[in-house]
Structures are given as C-alpha cells and as structure tokens.
Design an enzyme around this catalytic site. Structure first.
Site, PDB file in Angstrom:
ATOM      1  N   ARG A  42      47.974  56.785  33.589  1.00 24.57           N
ATOM      2  CA  ARG A  42      46.653  57.587  33.097  1.00 24.57           C
ATOM      3  C   ARG A  42      46.832  58.912  32.816  1.00 24.57           C
ATOM      4  O   ARG A  42      46.490  59.624  31.996  1.00 24.57           O
ATOM      5  CB  ARG A  42      45.353  56.976  33.987  1.00 24.57           C
ATOM      6  N   HIS A  46      46.299  61.168  29.693  1.00 25.37           N
ATOM      7  CA  HIS A  46      45.312  62.226  29.609  1.00 25.37           C
ATOM      8  C   HIS A  46      46.141  63.638  29.371  1.00 25.37           C
ATOM      9  O   HIS A  46      45.258  64.637  28.807  1.00 25.37           O
ATOM     10  CB  HIS A  46      44.337  62.196  30.879  1.00 25.37           C
ATOM     11  N   HIS A 169      45.564  48.977  29.301  1.00 28.28           N
ATOM     12  CA  HIS A 169      44.272  48.484  30.101  1.00 28.28           C
ATOM     13  C   HIS A 169      44.453  47.177  30.720  1.00 28.28           C
ATOM     14  O   HIS A 169      43.556  46.666  31.385  1.00 28.28           O
ATOM     15  CB  HIS A 169      42.934  48.468  29.101  1.00 28.28           C
ATOM     16  N   TRP A 185      39.631  44.421  39.165  1.00 28.15           N
ATOM     17  CA  TRP A 185      41.160  44.597  38.346  1.00 28.15           C
ATOM     18  C   TRP A 185      41.412  43.203  37.880  1.00 28.15           C
ATOM     19  O   TRP A 185      40.570  42.183  38.110  1.00 28.15           O
ATOM     20  CB  TRP A 185      42.167  44.967  39.089  1.00 28.15           C
TER      21      TRP A 185
HETATM   22  C1  HEM Z   1      39.700  54.385  23.258  1.00 21.61           C
HETATM   23  C2  HEM Z   1      40.620  54.698  24.243  1.00 21.61           C
HETATM   24  C3  HEM Z   1      40.454  54.608  25.627  1.00 21.61           C
HETATM   25  C4  HEM Z   1      39.508  54.899  26.594  1.00 21.61           C
HETATM   26  C5  HEM Z   1      37.609  55.035  25.931  1.00 21.61           C
HETATM   27  C6  HEM Z   1      39.715  54.784  28.013  1.00 21.61           C
HETATM   28  C7  HEM Z   1      38.839  54.884  28.913  1.00 21.61           C
HETATM   29  C8  HEM Z   1      39.160  54.511  30.214  1.00 21.61           C
HETATM   30  C9  HEM Z   1      38.293  54.240  31.227  1.00 21.61           C
HETATM   31  C10 HEM Z   1      36.627  54.779  31.394  1.00 21.61           C
HETATM   32  C11 HEM Z   1      38.882  54.001  32.570  1.00 21.61           C
HETATM   33  C12 HEM Z   1      38.637  53.829  33.845  1.00 21.61           C
HETATM   34  C13 HEM Z   1      38.793  55.051  34.739  1.00 21.61           C
HETATM   35  C14 HEM Z   1      38.242  54.970  36.214  1.00 21.61           C
HETATM   36  O1  HEM Z   1      36.870  54.659  36.250  1.00 21.61           O
HETATM   37  O2  HEM Z   1      38.914  55.128  37.139  1.00 21.61           O
HETATM   38  C15 HEM Z   1      40.365  53.834  31.992  1.00 21.61           C
HETATM   39  C16 HEM Z   1      41.440  53.693  32.842  1.00 21.61           C
HETATM   40  C17 HEM Z   1      42.678  53.526  32.650  1.00 21.61           C
HETATM   41  N1  HEM Z   1      43.127  53.979  31.286  1.00 21.61           N
HETATM   42 FE1  HEM Z   1      42.067  53.981  29.507  1.00 21.61          FE
HETATM   43  N2  HEM Z   1      40.831  54.591  27.837  1.00 21.61           N
HETATM   44  C18 HEM Z   1      41.606  54.574  26.808  1.00 21.61           C
HETATM   45  C19 HEM Z   1      43.015  54.592  26.231  1.00 21.61           C
HETATM   46  C20 HEM Z   1      43.991  54.518  27.229  1.00 21.61           C
HETATM   47  C21 HEM Z   1      45.137  54.612  26.790  1.00 21.61           C
HETATM   48  C22 HEM Z   1      45.818  54.921  25.519  1.00 21.61           C
HETATM   49  C23 HEM Z   1      45.938  54.341  28.114  1.00 21.61           C
HETATM   50  C24 HEM Z   1      47.636  54.474  28.007  1.00 21.61           C
HETATM   51  C25 HEM Z   1      48.431  54.372  27.168  1.00 21.61           C
HETATM   52  C26 HEM Z   1      45.284  54.328  28.951  1.00 21.61           C
HETATM   53  C27 HEM Z   1      45.702  53.884  30.399  1.00 21.61           C
HETATM   54  C28 HEM Z   1      44.583  53.486  31.351  1.00 21.61           C
HETATM   55  C29 HEM Z   1      44.981  53.092  32.602  1.00 21.61           C
HETATM   56  C30 HEM Z   1      46.348  52.782  33.119  1.00 21.61           C
HETATM   57  C31 HEM Z   1      43.733  52.834  33.395  1.00 21.61           C
HETATM   58  C32 HEM Z   1      43.517  52.643  34.814  1.00 21.61           C
HETATM   59  C33 HEM Z   1      43.708  53.786  35.737  1.00 21.61           C
HETATM   60  C34 HEM Z   1      43.606  53.227  37.242  1.00 21.61           C
HETATM   61  O3  HEM Z   1      43.402  52.035  37.630  1.00 21.61           O
HETATM   62  O4  HEM Z   1      43.172  54.242  38.193  1.00 21.61           O
HETATM   63  N3  HEM Z   1      43.873  54.196  28.491  1.00 21.61           N
HETATM   64  N4  HEM Z   1      40.674  54.101  30.783  1.00 21.61           N
HETATM   65  C1  LIG Z   2      43.175  41.795  31.171  1.00 20.63           C
HETATM   66  C2  LIG Z   2      41.491  41.932  31.383  1.00 20.63           C
HETATM   67  O1  LIG Z   2      41.091  43.067  31.127  1.00 20.63           O
HETATM   68  C3  LIG Z   2      41.085  44.193  32.307  1.00 20.63           C
HETATM   69  O2  LIG Z   2      41.670  43.607  33.170  1.00 20.63           O
HETATM   70  C4  LIG Z   2      40.812  45.482  32.009  1.00 20.63           C
HETATM   71  C5  LIG Z   2      39.925  45.698  30.784  1.00 20.63           C
HETATM   72  N1  LIG Z   2      39.762  47.023  30.673  1.00 20.63           N
HETATM   73  C6  LIG Z   2      40.158  48.127  31.340  1.00 20.63           C
HETATM   74  C7  LIG Z   2      39.681  49.388  30.929  1.00 20.63           C
HETATM   75  C8  LIG Z   2      40.162  50.325  31.862  1.00 20.63           C
HETATM   76  C9  LIG Z   2      40.898  50.169  33.080  1.00 20.63           C
HETATM   77  C10 LIG Z   2      41.197  48.888  33.203  1.00 20.63           C
HETATM   78  C11 LIG Z   2      41.095  47.700  32.284  1.00 20.63           C
HETATM   79  C12 LIG Z   2      41.109  46.456  32.924  1.00 20.63           C
HETATM   80  N2  LIG Z   2      41.796  46.312  33.983  1.00 20.63           N
END
Ligand code: HEM
Ligand SMILES: CCOC(=O)c1cnc2ccccc2c1N
Length: 287
Positions: A42, A46, A169, A185
């Site tokens: 992430r 970002h 995700h 998760w």
């Molecule tokens: C519409 C696009 C996206 C939205 C609105 C979005 C939004 C979010 C949100 C709200 C979280 C939870 C953050 C938290 O509460 O700790 C999250 C986690 C995450 N996002 Fe996204 N995201 C987007 C696209 C992406 C992309 C393009 C990637 C990587 C290529 C990504 C990778 C991750 C990962 C790995 C997590 C888990 C982080 C953790 O477990 O600490 N996301 N995202």
């Molecule tokens: C496989 C079932 O979907 C998920 O487990 C799931 C879905 N959305 C997410 C969005 C943000 C960070 C974690 C996410 C996540 N772990």
C-alpha cells in the site's frame, strides 16, 4: 578516489531486497500475524498514486511521502507502520533514495507473498518539500464505477489495468482507525492470489452501515468489500475483467505485474540504458 568508485559499484539492490524480505519474514506478528507485506504494497501504491497525467505532477520519483504534508494525508493513515518498518533498512543502505525504497518495498512484498515478478528500475531522486503534491489525490472508497474509471484515467490506466491493480485487495485488511472500514482479513491476507475476484463473484454480499456510519459490503463468511470494490462487479465492462481474473490466476498475475510496474514508474523517464531489475526471492536464493 577509488573508494568512492568502489562504494558506487557496491550499489546492490538485491541486497536491499533481501534485507526487506528477511525483515518481512522475521517480523511476522504484525497486524494479527498478517505481517508487513500488505502495508508495504500500500505504501508503494500511495507514494505513486499521487500522479496526475494532466500536469505531470506527483508520482514516486521525489520520495515526497517522507514529508509530513503527504504522510499526514488522511488517505495515508496507517502507512506510518510501513515507513517505520523501512527506516532501519534506509539506515543500513543510506545510498538508496526514498522513492526507490518505498517502491522497492512494495515489489519485495508482492514477490515474497508468492505474487508475480515485478520488473523494477532504480534511479528516483529525493526532491525538496516544496514539491509535495496536494492531499486528496488518492481514491475515496465510498464511490462507484464512474469515479473509479475517472481516477485511474488520471493515473494513465485503462479498465484492464485498473481491475488488475485493485486485485491487490486480496491482501491485508481494512482498519477502523485508519479508514473507518472494518473487516476481518480475507482468505489469503498475506499470500498473493486472485481470491479477491473469486470472492467478489461467488459470495453473497449485503450492504451494511457500520458503527462509524460508513457503508460497506459484508458476506456470510465475514469478509468485506469496499463500495469501490463492489463497483467492479456492478459495471459491465469491469465485470468482464473480474470474471477473466477469477477464472485464470496466471492472466491476473501477468496483468498485475505490468500495471504495478507502470504505476511505480508513473511520471518518470528512465534513460534506456537503465534496465529493469528482476529480483530473486529468498526461496530462489535458498536464503
Ligand atoms: C479505487 C481504488 C482504491 C481504493 C478506494 C482503496 C482503498 C483502500 C482502503 C480504504 C483500504 C483500507 C486501509 C486501512 O483501513 O488500513 C485499503 C487497503 C489496501 N489497499 Fe487499497 N484502495 C484502492 C486501490 C488499491 C491499489 C491499486 C492497490 C495496490 C496495487 C491497493 C493496495 C491495498 C492494500 C495491499 C491494502 C491493505 C493494507 C493493509 O492491510 O494494511 N489498493 N485500500
Ligand atoms: C478476498 C475477499 O476480499 C477481501 O478480503 C478484501 C476486500 N477488500 C479489501 C479492501 C481493502 C483492503 C483489504 C480488502 C480485503 N482483504
């Protein structure tokens, strides 16, 4: 003198990769034993996702996440954990730029979580504080498909790249204190798979308003999806791609690798002789 030349020659990015990978493997208790992989992915996303192709601003080059204006962007809440994880790595290898370190952290995490190989180029150069992009360029999770399409268009991505990227995700989880979303998760929080797409299509999702008054989708196995996640099956063009990736993990891996490498290089013109590195995993080195 010769020592400087020697030190320059010692710039071994596989060594930095191995240090990050070993630390991910050792510090496995973080976030209920999910580990640091997802939050490192992430941070790489970002620090690159501030790019705007309309004026060629933002992106990973300047390592501007290190400044509090960007670090304190509400969208970046929780990423301090990744920043603190990388601090000792930066002390061990002071010659690496911040932009290179943040993006290499994400590449290392994807590969060590058994994801696809991500080609990665070095050469980002730290820029001063007055180059920090404005807050608010990263996506808002409460939105629908047209918002997602517009945001990723600004980043220079089409539908296929957008759906592949959001497949990340499958990793990690949402955290109440970070984004206001809360969800246990998924089935494979620290192994890179196409589970996100399989779950989107196969589970039965209901829209709930959580304790913070935030709308999210929950299913009967206790997993959750963001509104922007669910947009990928509500929009017919996105849905076709979700179905393709749910059916074939190799195609997802191929498309994710290309899109993630492009994301991390957005707004950077690397000289041609600057070839991408392909890193070996710890397992491939018997480490
Ligand atoms: C519409 C696009 C996206 C939205 C609105 C979005 C939004 C979010 C949100 C709200 C979280 C939870 C953050 C938290 O509460 O700790 C999250 C986690 C995450 N996002 Fe996204 N995201 C987007 C696209 C992406 C992309 C393009 C990637 C990587 C290529 C990504 C990778 C991750 C990962 C790995 C997590 C888990 C982080 C953790 O477990 O600490 N996301 N995202
Ligand atoms: C496989 C079932 O979907 C998920 O487990 C799931 C879905 N959305 C997410 C969005 C943000 C960070 C974690 C996410 C996540 N772990």
């Amino acid at each position: 003198g010769v020592h400087v030349a020697e030190k320059e020659a010692k710039r071994d990015y596989q060594e930095v990769y191995n240090a990050i990978a070993t630390k991910i493997r050792d510090e496995d208790e973080y976030d209920n034993y999910i580990g640091y992989g997802p939050v490192l992915v992430r941070l790489a996303w970002h620090s690159s996702g501030t790019f705007d192709r309309n004026d060629n601003s933002g992106g990973s080059f300047g390592g501007t996440y290190r400044f509090k204006k960007e670090m304190n962007d509400p969208s970046n809440k929780g990423l301090q954990n990744a920043f603190d994880f990388l601090r000792p790595i930066h002390e061990q290898f002071p010659w690496i730029s911040s932009g290179d370190l943040y993006t290499l952290g994400g590449v290392t995490a994807v590969q060590e979580m058994m994801g696809p190989k991500i080609p990665w180029r070095s050469g980002r150069v730290d820029q001063p504080e007055n180059t920090v992009p404005d807050n608010g360029r990263l996506p808002d999770a409460s939105q629908g498909a047209s918002y997602v399409r517009n945001l990723f268009d600004r980043l220079g991505f089409g539908d296929r790249e957008t759906v592949a990227l959001i497949g990340a995700h499958a990793l990690g989880k949402t955290h109440y204190e970070n984004s206001g979303y809360e969800g246990p998760w998924g089935p494979s929080p620290n192994v890179f798979t196409n589970d996100f797409f399989v779950n989107l299509l196969n589970a039965h999702w209901t829209l709930n308003t959580n304790k913070k008054g935030v709308k999210q989708w929950d299913n009967d196995q206790g997993h959750m999806m963001l509104p922007t996640d669910m947009a990928l099956v509500k929009d017919p063009k996105y849905r076709k791609l979700v179905e393709e990736y749910a059916k074939d993990q190799d195609v997802f891996f191929r498309d994710f690798s290309k899109a993630f490498a492009k994301l991390l290089e957005n707004n950077i013109k690397f000289p041609d002789q600057n070839k991408p590195h392909y890193f070996k995993t710890l397992d491939e080195q018997d480490l």
